[in-house]
Write a protein that holds these residues in place. Structure first.
Motif, PDB file in Angstrom:
ATOM      1  N   GLU A 199       0.812  -1.206   0.000  1.00  0.00           N
ATOM      2  CA  GLU A 199       0.000   0.000   0.000  1.00  0.00           C
ATOM      3  C   GLU A 199       0.849   1.262   0.000  1.00  0.00           C
ATOM      4  O   GLU A 199       0.375   2.342  -0.365  1.00  0.00           O
ATOM      5  N   ARG A 200       2.113   1.158   0.399  1.00  0.00           N
ATOM      6  CA  ARG A 200       3.036   2.292   0.346  1.00  0.00           C
ATOM      7  C   ARG A 200       3.845   2.326  -0.941  1.00  0.00           C
ATOM      8  O   ARG A 200       4.640   3.235  -1.152  1.00  0.00           O
ATOM      9  N   GLY A 201       3.690   1.316  -1.761  1.00  0.00           N
ATOM     10  CA  GLY A 201       4.486   1.246  -2.970  1.00  0.00           C
ATOM     11  C   GLY A 201       5.856   0.635  -2.770  1.00  0.00           C
ATOM     12  O   GLY A 201       6.684   0.688  -3.685  1.00  0.00           O
ATOM     13  N   ASN A 202       6.104   0.033  -1.580  1.00  0.00           N
ATOM     14  CA  ASN A 202       7.390  -0.641  -1.376  1.00  0.00           C
ATOM     15  C   ASN A 202       7.574  -1.800  -2.348  1.00  0.00           C
ATOM     16  O   ASN A 202       8.702  -2.137  -2.713  1.00  0.00           O
ATOM     17  N   VAL A 203       6.477  -2.434  -2.719  1.00  0.00           N
ATOM     18  CA  VAL A 203       6.504  -3.518  -3.697  1.00  0.00           C
ATOM     19  C   VAL A 203       5.495  -3.179  -4.791  1.00  0.00           C
ATOM     20  O   VAL A 203       4.331  -2.903  -4.499  1.00  0.00           O
ATOM     21  N   ARG A 204       5.971  -3.169  -6.023  1.00  0.00           N
ATOM     22  CA  ARG A 204       5.107  -2.871  -7.159  1.00  0.00           C
ATOM     23  C   ARG A 204       5.354  -3.904  -8.250  1.00  0.00           C
ATOM     24  O   ARG A 204       6.485  -4.346  -8.450  1.00  0.00           O
ATOM     25  N   ALA A 205       4.311  -4.285  -8.949  1.00  0.00           N
ATOM     26  CA  ALA A 205       4.433  -5.322  -9.967  1.00  0.00           C
ATOM     27  C   ALA A 205       3.995  -4.788 -11.321  1.00  0.00           C
ATOM     28  O   ALA A 205       2.961  -4.122 -11.430  1.00  0.00           O
ATOM     29  N   ASP A 206       4.792  -5.065 -12.338  1.00  0.00           N
ATOM     30  CA  ASP A 206       4.410  -4.838 -13.724  1.00  0.00           C
ATOM     31  C   ASP A 206       3.988  -6.184 -14.287  1.00  0.00           C
ATOM     32  O   ASP A 206       4.775  -7.141 -14.293  1.00  0.00           O
ATOM     33  N   ILE A 207       2.747  -6.264 -14.759  1.00  0.00           N
ATOM     34  CA  ILE A 207       2.160  -7.544 -15.156  1.00  0.00           C
ATOM     35  C   ILE A 207       2.102  -7.644 -16.679  1.00  0.00           C
ATOM     36  O   ILE A 207       1.389  -6.878 -17.333  1.00  0.00           O
ATOM     37  N   ASN A 208       2.889  -8.561 -17.226  1.00  0.00           N
ATOM     38  CA  ASN A 208       2.899  -8.820 -18.659  1.00  0.00           C
ATOM     39  C   ASN A 208       1.976  -9.992 -18.973  1.00  0.00           C
ATOM     40  O   ASN A 208       2.069 -11.050 -18.337  1.00  0.00           O
ATOM     41  N   VAL A 213       1.178  -2.229 -10.449  1.00  0.00           N
ATOM     42  CA  VAL A 213       0.006  -2.788  -9.776  1.00  0.00           C
ATOM     43  C   VAL A 213       0.437  -3.159  -8.350  1.00  0.00           C
ATOM     44  O   VAL A 213       1.422  -3.864  -8.164  1.00  0.00           O
ATOM     45  N   ASN A 214      -0.289  -2.656  -7.355  1.00  0.00           N
ATOM     46  CA  ASN A 214       0.256  -2.768  -5.990  1.00  0.00           C
ATOM     47  C   ASN A 214      -0.699  -3.381  -4.973  1.00  0.00           C
ATOM     48  O   ASN A 214      -0.671  -3.040  -3.794  1.00  0.00           O
ATOM     49  N   SER A 215      -1.519  -4.326  -5.414  1.00  0.00           N
ATOM     50  CA  SER A 215      -2.260  -5.149  -4.461  1.00  0.00           C
ATOM     51  C   SER A 215      -2.514  -6.497  -5.112  1.00  0.00           C
ATOM     52  O   SER A 215      -2.571  -6.610  -6.341  1.00  0.00           O
ATOM     53  N   PHE A 216      -2.659  -7.533  -4.289  1.00  0.00           N
ATOM     54  CA  PHE A 216      -2.855  -8.877  -4.837  1.00  0.00           C
ATOM     55  C   PHE A 216      -4.170  -8.965  -5.599  1.00  0.00           C
ATOM     56  O   PHE A 216      -4.237  -9.594  -6.664  1.00  0.00           O
ATOM     57  N   ARG A 217      -5.197  -8.342  -5.066  1.00  0.00           N
ATOM     58  CA  ARG A 217      -6.502  -8.364  -5.743  1.00  0.00           C
ATOM     59  C   ARG A 217      -6.403  -7.675  -7.097  1.00  0.00           C
ATOM     60  O   ARG A 217      -6.949  -8.158  -8.096  1.00  0.00           O
ATOM     61  N   SER A 218      -5.696  -6.545  -7.134  1.00  0.00           N
ATOM     62  CA  SER A 218      -5.558  -5.820  -8.396  1.00  0.00           C
ATOM     63  C   SER A 218      -4.753  -6.619  -9.412  1.00  0.00           C
ATOM     64  O   SER A 218      -5.011  -6.551 -10.623  1.00  0.00           O
ATOM     65  N   ILE A 219      -3.756  -7.377  -8.939  1.00  0.00           N
ATOM     66  CA  ILE A 219      -2.981  -8.225  -9.845  1.00  0.00           C
ATOM     67  C   ILE A 219      -3.890  -9.264 -10.498  1.00  0.00           C
ATOM     68  O   ILE A 219      -3.869  -9.461 -11.721  1.00  0.00           O
ATOM     69  N   GLU A 220      -4.726  -9.920  -9.698  1.00  0.00           N
ATOM     70  CA  GLU A 220      -5.649 -10.909 -10.255  1.00  0.00           C
ATOM     71  C   GLU A 220      -6.601 -10.262 -11.256  1.00  0.00           C
ATOM     72  O   GLU A 220      -6.856 -10.808 -12.340  1.00  0.00           O
TER      73      GLU A 220
END
Length: 503
Positions: free
Chosen positions: A214-223, A243-250
């Motif tokens: 939630e602070r952006g410490n971990v961010r994912a780029d999803i290909n 993308v910075n939440s597990f729900r958003s990644i899904e």
């Protein structure tokens, strides 16, 4: 029909007709005291543009110096991901201009990453293990933060003006890049989220980052890309950024599979581009055409010498690695006797550390799980807060359970005591003593209450003496009420049976 009005294909239909392939790039901010290449403090939520130096701003004449602790953290991450650690590697300049990178380039690593060729096993909800192969993990610096003001979406389109905060510029990052992840089919969204969750847990176990998404410490780029089947060449990919939440990644993976299937069904081609995820709609929108490596005009950073970690240092770091999350979960599950389902529920509730600390403080594993996954989880939900944010410590929970085990209080009173702890009332034993909540086991007190209950309920007494011993519960209830729930129910039952001459 344009790319903006493509009809989405039903997700299940898309999975039936296409084979999705994932690729995930995870950026983790390292928890060092200072930035990657200068002495500016690496802190969160400081006043804008205060955690900076001339190097953070790329001012003429300023020179970078590599943060040794960041290199150590990068090696720890690489080793935890079963990577090879480079004997020598270099930084490079990645050329592109954004207002939050005043140097006009990002200092990163290109053809010589510090870690490469690794893998990590990812456990899904039902226990299935997916091995994700890691292509590389490299060091780089973060950019600053643009805030677009005046628009409806918070993006630059429609904004009246923009503000730039350079506090984050230069914060040390490690970027972890997977190889293509095939064979996920309908579980692609779950695999993507589980992979990022696995990395998040590893970062925390290594103590290299707070890893707060939630602070952006971990961010994912999803290909995401689609192909006709598993034997077909890889399709053109899109990259949904930050993308910075597990729900958003899904949701990102699910939407992109449905959208790309719609594009292909319409006879159009997938554009290689970056995209943005929208939390409100669950969809993605086009960003910019995705650049290839040659577009960034990489060249070696002339102001930094190569990084050459000695093999002795690497082995020292390897020897210092903690037990990693997957191994720890397997060990604790065996020690505690939890079922797979119980353990998954504990992990998903972020209660593993809490239960382990409660057991270490003297409670049994089952009683610790009962409290954290039962009453405390209910209270956290009612108060709309995280389980870890409740104002009760594992030691207090263990002490509370000890009072129950020692029959000083019963379960009902224990819940009252817990409420008082959460409201700042102190430790369990002190609360029980100050509030007079201890279980009443004095026969002289209990006998009087039993005599009164027998006198008030002759019909119940007749049933008990007639052989319906289970009717004793109808007498115990009034006795518990008369003693404010503090009577020792077991001793009350014994006294009743003795007085009525039943066994």
């Amino acid at each position: 029909m344009t790319a903006t009005d493509i009809d989405l294909v039903d997700y299940e239909d898309a999975i039936d007709r296409f084979d999705p392939v994932l690729g995930i790039e995870v950026h983790v901010e390292l928890g060092t005291a200072t930035k990657m290449f200068d002495g500016a403090p690496n802190i969160f939520a400081a006043e804008p543009n205060t955690a900076i130096t001339p190097t953070s701003l790329g001012l003429p004449g300023s020179l970078p110096v590599v943060n040794g602790k960041a290199v150590e953290y990068a090696i720890r991450i690489g080793l935890a991901l079963n990577c090879s650690i480079a004997e020598t590697c270099r930084f490079a300049r990645k050329q592109y201009f954004y207002p939050d990178l005043t140097k006009n380039f990002q200092t990163s690593q290109y053809d010589e990453p510090i870690a490469y060729e690794g893998w990590v096993d990812v456990e899904l909800e039902d226990g299935e293990i997916i091995r994700v192969e890691i292509e590389r993990a490299h060091m780089e610096e973060d950019a600053g933060k643009n805030t677009h003001v005046g628009g409806a979406t918070g993006r630059i389109h429609g904004a009246t003006h923009s503000q730039v905060d350079y506090n984050r510029a230069g914060v040390p990052l490690v970027e972890i890049v997977t190889k293509p992840i095939p064979d996920t089919k309908g579980r692609a969204p779950e695999v993507a989220a589980a992979y990022v969750r696995t990395l998040r847990d590893i970062f925390r176990a290594l103590d290299v980052s707070e890893a707060k998404m939630e602070r952006g410490n971990v961010r994912a780029d999803i290909n995401v890309s689609l192909r006709e089947n598993a034997r077909s060449p890889l399709g053109t990919r899109t990259e949904t950024k930050n993308v910075n939440s597990f729900r958003s990644i899904e949701r990102t993976v699910r939407f992109e599979i449905s959208r790309q299937a719609g594009v292909l069904d319409a006879g159009q081609t997938i554009i290689q581009e970056t995209r943005h995820f929208h939390e409100d709609t669950g969809g993605t929108s086009s960003g910019r055409p995705k650049s290839d490596a040659e577009d960034y005009r990489y060249f070696p950073e002339p102001d930094l010498v190569p990084v050459a970690p000695s093999r002795e240092w690497v082995e020292e770091i390897r020897a210092s690695l903690p037990e990693l999350p997957a191994a720890r979960r397997r060990r604790l599950r065996g020690e505690w006797g939890f079922s797979d389902l119980e353990m998954r529920d504990v992990v998903n509730a972020d209660a593993l550390d809490l239960i382990e600390a409660t057991v270490a403080a003297g409670a049994s594993a089952q009683s610790a799980r009962k409290w954290w996954m039962g009453e405390l989880a209910r209270i956290a939900k009612d108060r709309d807060t995280e389980l870890t944010a409740l104002a009760v410590t594992p030691a207090q929970v263990a002490e509370l359970q000890g009072l129950v085990d020692g029959t000083q209080i019963n379960d009902k009173i224990a819940k009252q005591v817990l409420t008082k702890i959460l409201d700042g009332g102190g430790d369990p034993t002190a609360i029980v003593e100050s509030e007079g909540l201890a279980v009443v086991s004095d026969d002289s007190v209990l006998t009087g209450a039993v005599d009164q209950a027998i006198a008030d309920n002759p019909d119940v007494v007749a049933k008990i003496q007639g052989g319906k011993v289970q009717a004793i519960g109808a007498l115990i209830g009034p006795i518990m009420k008369a003693t404010r729930g503090q009577a020792d129910a077991g001793r009350v039952r014994e006294i009743i049976m003795d007085k009525l001459g039943v066994s």
